[in-house]
Design an enzyme around this catalytic site. Structure first.
Site, PDB file in Angstrom:
ATOM      1  N   ASP A 310       4.378   6.562  14.624  1.00 35.76           N
ATOM      2  CA  ASP A 310       3.144   6.099  15.577  1.00 35.76           C
ATOM      3  C   ASP A 310       2.428   7.213  16.080  1.00 35.76           C
ATOM      4  OD1 ASP A 310       1.696   4.842  18.010  1.00 35.76           O
ATOM      5  OD2 ASP A 310       2.799   2.982  17.345  1.00 35.76           O
ATOM      6  N   HIS A 351      -4.050  -6.786  12.110  1.00 39.54           N
ATOM      7  CA  HIS A 351      -4.928  -7.322  12.934  1.00 39.54           C
ATOM      8  C   HIS A 351      -5.860  -6.740  14.204  1.00 39.54           C
ATOM      9  CE1 HIS A 351      -2.424  -8.738  16.724  1.00 39.54           C
ATOM     10  NE2 HIS A 351      -1.977  -7.442  16.556  1.00 39.54           N
TER      11      HIS A 351
HETATM   12  C1  LIG Z   1      -0.446  -3.943  18.394  1.00 38.45           C
HETATM   13  S1  LIG Z   1       0.724  -2.586  18.641  1.00 38.45           S
HETATM   14  C2  LIG Z   1       2.007  -3.152  17.345  1.00 38.45           C
HETATM   15  C3  LIG Z   1       3.280  -2.354  17.659  1.00 38.45           C
HETATM   16  C4  LIG Z   1       4.292  -2.832  16.901  1.00 38.45           C
HETATM   17  N1  LIG Z   1       4.301  -2.537  15.588  1.00 38.45           N
HETATM   18  C5  LIG Z   1       4.912  -4.147  17.306  1.00 38.45           C
HETATM   19  O1  LIG Z   1       4.498  -5.049  16.581  1.00 38.45           O
HETATM   20  O2  LIG Z   1       5.548  -4.118  18.524  1.00 38.45           O
HETATM   21  C6  LIG Z   1      -0.235  -1.482  17.602  1.00 38.45           C
HETATM   22  C7  LIG Z   1       0.153  -0.203  17.346  1.00 38.45           C
HETATM   23  O3  LIG Z   1      -0.512   0.610  16.529  1.00 38.45           O
HETATM   24  C8  LIG Z   1      -0.389   2.060  17.121  1.00 38.45           C
HETATM   25  N2  LIG Z   1      -1.813   2.704  16.751  1.00 38.45           N
HETATM   26  C9  LIG Z   1      -2.977   2.651  17.014  1.00 38.45           C
HETATM   27  N3  LIG Z   1      -3.752   3.418  16.339  1.00 38.45           N
HETATM   28  C10 LIG Z   1      -2.974   4.143  15.416  1.00 38.45           C
HETATM   29  C11 LIG Z   1      -3.268   5.051  14.479  1.00 38.45           C
HETATM   30  N4  LIG Z   1      -4.341   5.579  14.126  1.00 38.45           N
HETATM   31  N5  LIG Z   1      -2.185   5.716  13.654  1.00 38.45           N
HETATM   32  C12 LIG Z   1      -0.980   5.194  14.041  1.00 38.45           C
HETATM   33  N6  LIG Z   1      -0.489   4.240  15.046  1.00 38.45           N
HETATM   34  C13 LIG Z   1      -1.652   3.707  15.692  1.00 38.45           C
HETATM   35  C14 LIG Z   1      -0.300   1.794  18.480  1.00 38.45           C
HETATM   36  O4  LIG Z   1      -0.300   2.983  19.352  1.00 38.45           O
HETATM   37  C15 LIG Z   1       0.430   0.565  18.848  1.00 38.45           C
HETATM   38  O5  LIG Z   1       1.805   1.102  18.854  1.00 38.45           O
END
Ligand SMILES: C[S@@+](CC[C@H](N)C(=O)[O-])C[C@H]1O[C@@H](n2cnc3c(N)ncnc32)[C@H](O)[C@@H]1O
Length: 443
Positions: A310, A351
């Site tokens: 992440d 999503h």
């Molecule tokens: C909706 S959350 C889902 C987190 C986890 N997979 C869950 O289901 O609990 C989306 C995740 O994508 C991460 N994220 C957003 N942009 C990102 C990027 N450019 N690279 C890596 N992670 C990213 C956010 O920090 C967040 O933790």
């Protein structure tokens, strides 16, 4: 007094909706086509004809639930109970519940979370507590606290036990668990404005499906160049609270790692490379690691490295993670550093993004995959063509307004995966309304 008498009184007073005849004034609100129904429609139960049938259904499903206490009959009973409430409510009552009751409860819950009411209320085995005592302990204005708790009492969030006296419910005590409670302050601080300002955004940008992440509803509502994640991280503790919220979303739902969903041993562990340094599972955008921790707990003997990826700021917030799991700061829009893993996993990630961005993310993964070995596992809602579950459609509203993104149908997933140059092997699902696991490989 009956509904008709009420209307007649309003008519006599000349006050019913600002009209003399109890009908809405359609010229005053700009719809001069005469199609606005009589106000009596809004003052009678919404669907009184369905009530006897619903009562029978509820009795029958209720018996199954009492006998078995199983998930399926509980969910069915809940759906029928909601239908009954809606059938009995008048449209006016539903309108007030939606416009005032629920937003008011949201506001009071978020405020009480900030004040620290719920842990205090749960103390001493949840014995009844006076608002005056709570206000002293919490160093809070007594009048304010009394007003907040009074509404929470009427909305059954807490239980009134006497004048200005309350005890907790299972719900209010659950709000003391960060993964259950923290969504309220997180979304109050960095989400809901985009929901409430959505109609204004539509008006400004021409009633189009939101796709822009620079001029989307979120940027409009918060007057920011950030997307949701950037904004939350730039406003602590919203980022931390939101990640807790993500941890709560997944609780109590069927998990692909459990028996009867996706055959983990057969399709993932069997045939996995056991050489030193071989990666079994890479969890991209894995947040605080809830999923990969669960995988480690449920499949402790699966061979290979477990890697949580992440953004570095998110990984820095983690307080608990199984020692075998590696943390790796990584932006999934850049080159994937872990090559040839058995599986690249994403939960509630795609999503959050438009098709174009998803293609970039999947492109980075594809470039790291080993042909005939690596898989992509996408854990997301697959919305059916009809009969969608409310949690999936509600999430669709959230990702639409907060991220200019969307929940996808099966047809949409197949098209997206195909455009990414991957082969969709199978969509694994156990029930409508819960997320599926979409298994993909290189063609
Ligand atoms: C909706 S959350 C889902 C987190 C986890 N997979 C869950 O289901 O609990 C989306 C995740 O994508 C991460 N994220 C957003 N942009 C990102 C990027 N450019 N690279 C890596 N992670 C990213 C956010 O920090 C967040 O933790």
């Amino acid at each position: 007094m009956t509904v008709t008498e009420n209307i007649q009184n309003d008519t006599t007073n000349g006050t019913a909706n600002g009209t003399a005849n109890g009908k809405a004034d359609d010229t005053a609100n700009g719809t001069a086509n005469g199609t606005i129904p009589d106000i009596s429609l809004a003052l009678n139960p919404s669907d009184v004809e369905s009530v006897p049938g619903l009562l029978k259904d509820i009795a029958s499903t209720g018996n199954s639930f009492v006998a078995q206490e199983d998930r399926a009959s509980r969910l069915q009973l809940l759906a029928q109970a909601r239908q009954l409430v809606r059938a009995l409510e008048t449209p006016r009552e539903t309108m007030l519940k939606n416009c005032w009751g629920e937003p008011g409860a949201y506001c009071a819950i978020a405020a009480c979370m900030t004040i620290g009411v719920f842990p205090e209320l749960a103390k001493d085995d949840g014995s009844p507590k006076k608002v005056s005592d709570l206000a002293k302990t919490l160093n809070c204005d007594e009048k304010l606290l009394g007003r907040l708790m009074r509404h929470l009492g009427t909305m059954a969030v807490i239980k009134e036990t006497g004048p200005n006296e309350y005890k907790p419910t299972n719900f209010s005590t659950s709000l003391t668990i960060p993964v259950i409670g923290d969504g309220f302050p997180a979304l109050a601080g960095g989400g809901m404005a985009a929901v409430y300002k959505f109609p204004a955004w539509l008006q400004k940008y021409g009633f189009k499906n939101p796709e822009s992440t620079t001029e989307g509803p979120y940027q409009y509502a918060y007057d920011t160049h950030h997307n949701l994640f950037g904004y939350l991280m730039a406003h602590p503790p919203l980022g931390m609270q939101f990640n807790h919220h993500m941890g709560g979303y997944r609780q109590g739902r069927p998990s692909w790692m459990d028996p009867g969903f996706f055959p983990v041993e057969e399709r993932l562990a069997a045939g996995a490379d056991t050489a030193e340094g071989a990666a079994l599972l890479v969890d991209l955008g894995g947040g605080h690691g809830h999923d990969i921790n669960e995988f480690r707990r449920k499949h402790p003997d699966a061979p290979g490295r477990l890697i949580l990826q992440d953004l570095p700021d998110v990984l820095a917030q983690i307080t608990e993670l199984d020692g075998k799991i590696e943390r790796m700061g990584h932006d999934f829009l850049t080159e994937q550093p872990v090559k040839g893993a058995r599986a690249y996993y994403m939960h509630s990630v795609l999503h959050d993004w438009s098709d174009e961005t998803c293609l970039k993310i999947l492109g980075r993964v594809k470039a790291a995959m080993r042909p005939g070995y690596s898989k992509v596992l996408i854990n997301e809602n697959v919305i059916p063509d009809a009969g969608a579950g409310w949690e999936a459609t509600a999430l669709d509203m959230m990702v639409m307004t907060l991220l200019s993104a969307e929940e996808r149908t099966e047809k949409h997933w197949r098209s997206l995966v195909g455009r990414a140059g991957l082969k969709l092997v199978k969509i694994w699902s156990v029930e409508n309304g819960s997320e599926s696991l979409i298994e993909c490989e290189l063609p």
